[in-house]
Design a protein around this motif. Structure first.
Motif, short mmCIF file in Angstrom:
data_model
loop_
_atom_site.label_atom_id
_atom_site.label_comp_id
_atom_site.label_asym_id
_atom_site.label_seq_id
_atom_site.Cartn_x
_atom_site.Cartn_y
_atom_site.Cartn_z
N UNK A 68 17.58 52.44 90.59
CA UNK A 68 17.02 52.67 91.92
C UNK A 68 15.52 52.44 91.96
N UNK A 69 14.82 52.88 90.92
CA UNK A 69 13.36 52.72 90.84
C UNK A 69 13.03 51.79 89.68
N UNK A 70 12.53 50.62 90.00
CA UNK A 70 12.35 49.56 88.99
C UNK A 70 11.16 49.79 88.07
N UNK A 71 10.17 50.57 88.53
CA UNK A 71 9.00 50.77 87.69
C UNK A 71 9.38 51.54 86.43
N UNK A 72 8.72 51.22 85.34
CA UNK A 72 8.96 51.86 84.05
C UNK A 72 10.46 51.81 83.68
N UNK A 73 10.98 50.63 83.31
CA UNK A 73 12.40 50.52 82.93
C UNK A 73 12.74 51.43 81.75
N UNK A 74 13.91 52.05 81.83
CA UNK A 74 14.35 52.97 80.78
C UNK A 74 15.35 52.32 79.83
N UNK A 75 16.37 51.69 80.36
CA UNK A 75 17.38 51.04 79.53
C UNK A 75 16.87 49.70 79.01
N UNK A 76 17.28 49.30 77.80
CA UNK A 76 16.90 47.97 77.30
C UNK A 76 17.43 46.87 78.22
N UNK A 77 16.80 45.73 78.17
CA UNK A 77 17.20 44.62 79.03
C UNK A 77 18.44 43.90 78.51
N UNK A 78 18.57 43.79 77.18
CA UNK A 78 19.70 43.05 76.61
C UNK A 78 20.97 43.89 76.67
N UNK A 79 22.10 43.30 77.11
CA UNK A 79 23.36 44.06 77.24
C UNK A 79 23.80 44.76 75.96
N UNK A 80 23.60 44.09 74.81
CA UNK A 80 24.02 44.71 73.54
C UNK A 80 23.19 45.94 73.24
N UNK A 81 21.88 45.85 73.46
CA UNK A 81 21.02 47.00 73.23
C UNK A 81 21.31 48.13 74.21
N UNK A 82 21.68 47.77 75.42
CA UNK A 82 22.05 48.79 76.41
C UNK A 82 23.33 49.51 75.96
N UNK A 83 24.28 48.73 75.44
CA UNK A 83 25.54 49.32 74.96
C UNK A 83 25.27 50.25 73.78
#
Length: 229
Positions: free
Chosen positions: A78-93
């Protein structure tokens, strides 16, 4: 002054609710804090979360979102500033995996160990310590945080280890984190607790000790039979 469009229904000592506040603060999102009495649940909580009847609940644009990990992802989307999750799908998983692993293997069994004694405590401690060993291996080689130089999703998800777990250890007269064996974890804990957003939003430790001592006393008979058939 809290944002009327963003509210957090919380309980002062809940590490799950604290995650939500950390994420909002890191993103610079103002919110209104609503303290909930989880032992005498309000009509508001029962209306917002009739399924599990638990905190935290995030209210955004009058719509409730429940479950802390789901709320974290909602906040990040919802709020794009200061991303929390990694950008790459594998890293997010991987981040999601370790968040759930720490919850199920370390937190749950540390809680059981705190509230029990004898064989039951020892079994729970063995599971918690094994989980801590695996988390230590994952932390080795990090810069400062799981998110690199900045706190990210997994740091927030595991943040309870830095402050709540030592309290559980003290109340249960037990050791899960060994400073000699878990030096990477200790370094990460210190970095996490030194961050201004985290440092300024922690519950008083003496009050936490008193609360968890009371919970241990109230729940000891329940957990004493946890591993028995």
């Amino acid at each position: 002054m809290g944002n009327k469009d963003v509210k957090v229904v919380s309980f002062w000592i809940s590490p799950f609710a604290r995650r939500v506040e950390w994420a909002l603060r890191l993103k610079g999102v103002d919110y209104e804090y609503i303290e909930e009495d989880i032992y005498n649940k309000s009509p508001l909580l029962l209306e917002l979360n009739p399924v599990t009847k638990k905190v935290p609940v995030l209210i955004h644009d009058h719509k409730p979102i429940i479950e802390s990990f789901i709320i974290l992802e909602y906040i990040d989307e919802t709020w794009n500033q200061y991303p929390l999750l990694p950008q790459h799908p594998h890293q997010r998983a991987l981040a999601r995996f370790w968040a759930n692993f720490a919850e199920q293997k370390l937190l749950d069994h540390a809680w059981i160990a705190m509230c029990s004694s004898g064989d039951v405590q020892e079994k729970a401690l063995n599971i918690a310590r094994d989980a801590m060993e695996k988390i230590e291996e994952e932390i080795k080689g990090l810069k400062k945080f799981f998110g690199g130089e900045d706190i990210g999703y997994l740091d927030i998800a595991l943040g309870w280890i830095s402050y709540w777990l030592p309290v559980l250890e003290e109340v249960g007269s037990m050791q899960i984190i060994d400073p000699l064996k878990h030096s990477a974890t200790i370094a990460w804990m210190n970095n996490f607790l030194s961050h201004p957003v985290i440092k300024e939003s922690l519950p008083p430790r003496d009050e936490m000790l008193a609360y968890f001592h009371s919970r241990r006393k109230a729940l000891s008979s329940t957990f004493q039979n946890f591993f028995k058939d």
